[in-house]
Design a protein around this motif. Sequence first.
Motif, PDB file in Angstrom:
ATOM      1  N   LYS A 316     -12.350  25.018 -18.600  1.00 59.79           N
ATOM      2  CA  LYS A 316     -12.156  25.819 -17.396  1.00 59.79           C
ATOM      3  C   LYS A 316     -12.954  25.254 -16.224  1.00 59.79           C
ATOM      4  O   LYS A 316     -12.457  25.197 -15.092  1.00 59.79           O
ATOM      5  CB  LYS A 316     -12.572  27.266 -17.666  1.00 59.79           C
ATOM      6  CG  LYS A 316     -11.638  28.008 -18.602  1.00 59.79           C
ATOM      7  CD  LYS A 316     -12.118  29.431 -18.824  1.00 59.79           C
ATOM      8  CE  LYS A 316     -11.182  30.187 -19.766  1.00 59.79           C
ATOM      9  NZ  LYS A 316     -11.661  31.578 -20.018  1.00 59.79           N
ATOM     10  N   MET A 317     -14.192  24.873 -16.498  1.00 55.95           N
ATOM     11  CA  MET A 317     -15.007  24.286 -15.435  1.00 55.95           C
ATOM     12  C   MET A 317     -14.386  22.993 -14.914  1.00 55.95           C
ATOM     13  O   MET A 317     -14.374  22.740 -13.705  1.00 55.95           O
ATOM     14  CB  MET A 317     -16.426  24.036 -15.957  1.00 55.95           C
ATOM     15  CG  MET A 317     -17.210  25.293 -16.263  1.00 55.95           C
ATOM     16  SD  MET A 317     -18.850  24.942 -16.949  1.00 55.95           S
ATOM     17  CE  MET A 317     -19.599  24.074 -15.592  1.00 55.95           C
ATOM     18  N   GLN A 318     -13.856  22.191 -15.828  1.00 62.87           N
ATOM     19  CA  GLN A 318     -13.207  20.951 -15.413  1.00 62.87           C
ATOM     20  C   GLN A 318     -11.962  21.228 -14.585  1.00 62.87           C
ATOM     21  O   GLN A 318     -11.700  20.556 -13.576  1.00 62.87           O
ATOM     22  CB  GLN A 318     -12.851  20.126 -16.657  1.00 62.87           C
ATOM     23  CG  GLN A 318     -12.327  18.734 -16.349  1.00 62.87           C
ATOM     24  CD  GLN A 318     -13.382  17.848 -15.745  1.00 62.87           C
ATOM     25  OE1 GLN A 318     -14.569  18.062 -15.942  1.00 62.87           O
ATOM     26  NE2 GLN A 318     -12.954  16.829 -15.005  1.00 62.87           N
ATOM     27  N   ALA A 319     -11.188  22.247 -15.009  1.00 64.29           N
ATOM     28  CA  ALA A 319      -9.996  22.606 -14.243  1.00 64.29           C
ATOM     29  C   ALA A 319     -10.374  23.141 -12.867  1.00 64.29           C
ATOM     30  O   ALA A 319      -9.704  22.842 -11.867  1.00 64.29           O
ATOM     31  CB  ALA A 319      -9.182  23.646 -15.015  1.00 64.29           C
ATOM     32  N   GLU A 320     -11.446  23.940 -12.786  1.00 59.90           N
ATOM     33  CA  GLU A 320     -11.890  24.469 -11.507  1.00 59.90           C
ATOM     34  C   GLU A 320     -12.358  23.350 -10.587  1.00 59.90           C
ATOM     35  O   GLU A 320     -12.057  23.343  -9.383  1.00 59.90           O
ATOM     36  CB  GLU A 320     -13.025  25.472 -11.735  1.00 59.90           C
ATOM     37  CG  GLU A 320     -13.553  26.131 -10.473  1.00 59.90           C
ATOM     38  CD  GLU A 320     -12.535  27.015  -9.802  1.00 59.90           C
ATOM     39  OE1 GLU A 320     -12.673  27.271  -8.599  1.00 59.90           O
ATOM     40  OE2 GLU A 320     -11.574  27.444 -10.491  1.00 59.90           O
ATOM     41  N   ARG A 321     -13.077  22.400 -11.155  1.00 58.21           N
ATOM     42  CA  ARG A 321     -13.497  21.250 -10.361  1.00 58.21           C
ATOM     43  C   ARG A 321     -12.289  20.458  -9.856  1.00 58.21           C
ATOM     44  O   ARG A 321     -12.261  20.011  -8.710  1.00 58.21           O
ATOM     45  CB  ARG A 321     -14.410  20.356 -11.188  1.00 58.21           C
ATOM     46  CG  ARG A 321     -15.779  20.964 -11.481  1.00 58.21           C
ATOM     47  CD  ARG A 321     -16.587  20.053 -12.383  1.00 58.21           C
ATOM     48  NE  ARG A 321     -17.881  20.639 -12.715  1.00 58.21           N
ATOM     49  CZ  ARG A 321     -18.754  20.101 -13.560  1.00 58.21           C
ATOM     50  NH1 ARG A 321     -18.452  18.956 -14.164  1.00 58.21           N
ATOM     51  NH2 ARG A 321     -19.898  20.708 -13.800  1.00 58.21           N
ATOM     52  N   GLY A 322     -11.293  20.280 -10.724  1.00 56.99           N
ATOM     53  CA  GLY A 322     -10.088  19.573 -10.307  1.00 56.99           C
ATOM     54  C   GLY A 322      -9.346  20.319  -9.205  1.00 56.99           C
ATOM     55  O   GLY A 322      -8.844  19.710  -8.255  1.00 56.99           O
ATOM     56  N   GLN A 324     -10.688  22.455  -7.015  1.00 56.65           N
ATOM     57  CA  GLN A 324     -11.467  22.316  -5.786  1.00 56.65           C
ATOM     58  C   GLN A 324     -11.300  20.934  -5.173  1.00 56.65           C
ATOM     59  O   GLN A 324     -11.213  20.794  -3.944  1.00 56.65           O
ATOM     60  CB  GLN A 324     -12.943  22.602  -6.070  1.00 56.65           C
ATOM     61  CG  GLN A 324     -13.226  24.048  -6.440  1.00 56.65           C
ATOM     62  CD  GLN A 324     -14.695  24.279  -6.770  1.00 56.65           C
ATOM     63  OE1 GLN A 324     -15.496  23.341  -6.758  1.00 56.65           O
ATOM     64  NE2 GLN A 324     -15.050  25.530  -7.051  1.00 56.65           N
ATOM     65  N   ALA A 325     -11.260  19.917  -6.023  1.00 57.59           N
ATOM     66  CA  ALA A 325     -11.056  18.559  -5.508  1.00 57.59           C
ATOM     67  C   ALA A 325      -9.680  18.430  -4.854  1.00 57.59           C
ATOM     68  O   ALA A 325      -9.542  17.797  -3.800  1.00 57.59           O
ATOM     69  CB  ALA A 325     -11.209  17.546  -6.636  1.00 57.59           C
ATOM     70  N   ASP A 326      -8.641  19.051  -5.465  1.00 52.47           N
ATOM     71  CA  ASP A 326      -7.300  19.005  -4.874  1.00 52.47           C
ATOM     72  C   ASP A 326      -7.266  19.727  -3.531  1.00 52.47           C
ATOM     73  O   ASP A 326      -6.635  19.252  -2.572  1.00 52.47           O
ATOM     74  CB  ASP A 326      -6.280  19.629  -5.833  1.00 52.47           C
ATOM     75  CG  ASP A 326      -6.095  18.799  -7.092  1.00 52.47           C
ATOM     76  OD1 ASP A 326      -6.394  17.589  -7.039  1.00 52.47           O
ATOM     77  OD2 ASP A 326      -5.656  19.355  -8.114  1.00 52.47           O
ATOM     78  N   MET A 327      -7.945  20.895  -3.475  1.00 48.87           N
ATOM     79  CA  MET A 327      -7.986  21.630  -2.218  1.00 48.87           C
ATOM     80  C   MET A 327      -8.686  20.818  -1.136  1.00 48.87           C
ATOM     81  O   MET A 327      -8.259  20.786   0.020  1.00 48.87           O
ATOM     82  CB  MET A 327      -8.701  22.967  -2.416  1.00 48.87           C
ATOM     83  CG  MET A 327      -7.942  23.966  -3.280  1.00 48.87           C
ATOM     84  SD  MET A 327      -8.857  25.488  -3.556  1.00 48.87           S
ATOM     85  CE  MET A 327      -9.026  26.075  -1.872  1.00 48.87           C
ATOM     86  N   LYS A 328      -9.767  20.168  -1.508  1.00 49.18           N
ATOM     87  CA  LYS A 328     -10.491  19.347  -0.547  1.00 49.18           C
ATOM     88  C   LYS A 328      -9.628  18.186  -0.060  1.00 49.18           C
ATOM     89  O   LYS A 328      -9.605  17.865   1.140  1.00 49.18           O
ATOM     90  CB  LYS A 328     -11.784  18.833  -1.184  1.00 49.18           C
ATOM     91  CG  LYS A 328     -12.704  18.124  -0.222  1.00 49.18           C
ATOM     92  CD  LYS A 328     -14.012  17.762  -0.906  1.00 49.18           C
ATOM     93  CE  LYS A 328     -14.951  17.067   0.081  1.00 49.18           C
ATOM     94  NZ  LYS A 328     -16.246  16.702  -0.577  1.00 49.18           N
ATOM     95  N   ASN A 329      -8.916  17.569  -0.998  1.00 51.14           N
ATOM     96  CA  ASN A 329      -8.025  16.470  -0.613  1.00 51.14           C
ATOM     97  C   ASN A 329      -6.906  16.961   0.294  1.00 51.14           C
ATOM     98  O   ASN A 329      -6.534  16.283   1.266  1.00 51.14           O
ATOM     99  CB  ASN A 329      -7.436  15.818  -1.862  1.00 51.14           C
ATOM    100  CG  ASN A 329      -8.484  15.085  -2.678  1.00 51.14           C
ATOM    101  OD1 ASN A 329      -9.470  14.608  -2.136  1.00 51.14           O
ATOM    102  ND2 ASN A 329      -8.270  14.999  -3.984  1.00 51.14           N
ATOM    103  N   ASN A 330      -6.372  18.165  -0.004  1.00 49.61           N
ATOM    104  CA  ASN A 330      -5.316  18.723   0.841  1.00 49.61           C
ATOM    105  C   ASN A 330      -5.838  19.024   2.245  1.00 49.61           C
ATOM    106  O   ASN A 330      -5.145  18.800   3.245  1.00 49.61           O
ATOM    107  CB  ASN A 330      -4.745  19.986   0.207  1.00 49.61           C
ATOM    108  CG  ASN A 330      -3.979  19.699  -1.075  1.00 49.61           C
ATOM    109  OD1 ASN A 330      -3.433  18.607  -1.239  1.00 49.61           O
ATOM    110  ND2 ASN A 330      -3.941  20.658  -1.991  1.00 49.61           N
TER     111      ASN A 330
END
Length: 409
Positions: A316-322, A324-330
């Motif tokens: 779950k933590m890894q998915a949340e990090r992913g 957040q990273a996608d949102m930041k990239n967007n």
Amino acid sequence: MENKITFSRSFGNMIKLIKESKGVFLHTIILVLIPVLIINCYSFFVLYDGFAVDYNSLTQLDVLNFDFSDKEAVNKLMEALQGIVPQSTQSTSLGDEVLAAINMLLTLFLDAFLVTLGFLIFSKRKYTLAEAAKAAVRKMFPILIVNLFVSWIFYELQNLIYVCAVLIIAAITMKEALFLYSVLATSAFYLLIALFVGGIVTLFYSYIILTVVSSRTRGILAFGYSREILKGKVFKQTLHIMPFVAVSVVLPMALQAVGIAGNNTKLGLILTAVSVIIQIVGNSLLWFYLLPDYFELEKTSGIQEKLRKMFEQAAKMQAERGRQADMKNNEQTTEEKSEDDVNISGKSNSVSGSNEENDSVNGSNVENDSVNGSNAENDSVNDANVENNADDVATDNSASGEEEATPEK
């Protein structure tokens, strides 16, 4: 879940696994025991043939009337005790070292193979001896790393028991009852220490090997996994395996110590052979004795559920990090797009401004052209007027000429 592990139940499970092995357990022990027995007896002969402990120096001491408050007398006693063991170094050849390495590899293979065999039988899996042997060979390296540390602890315990054997034989040689009783009491205390320490070390060593061979975790995490299984049960489980520790660990050490301290090569060879047989058979039985207990304690400890929850939380933590990273990239992509739009609109505005300027210039040119056109029209009108005036003049001249010519007639 209630822990129902008892000695009788574990012993019954051990006998059941041995029967289900269909003779493989016994045959494996015999095949490994023969070369190990030969190597150990040969090594004892090479190292301790001619090695003798000098007990005669202690007969000169009056231990019965010994004054322990006299510092000089105590120093003499300590020097005499240290002097009874000869300061000699045993030299070994390359062949002896090779035999020692073969002996170690054979014992490691025996442990790995028996644990693998017991695991396959306990889990009701189909197997062949070749597959079990290959799996055991793959597990030998992590077992070797753990075995090196455990061997060092057992070596220190061996030295402790050896000191006890030397002191007991020395007290018997001196024929002093008081000294003999004190040595026996001290030796009994040392043996209890060796038994307790050996029990704890054997317990953790066994559970680490069971963890590694059953592929629960990697070797580096096996100690933590075993500690979690034995959490709150170390003392009870140590007592649970104490009979095997006493027979297969402490007793062989004591026999070998007596064989070394007894100054008799033949007696030493016999005691060494007996100690090797007891040690190999006892350790082999201990694997099948502990295997069912291991899986039952693993179930009651709940470590599998803890690991599952830990892995789920990590996922779950890894998915949340992913996410957040996608949102930041967007967000970065959106900002870049907005900047590009601003640049494009600026460029379009500048282009439109230049077009307007061009249109204004073109308009002024058109106006100039129109002015020029009107001027041209005026010029043409003037030219027409000039022509008209010229015609008028010509007409007037012609008219005047005619008028002048008429009177002459």
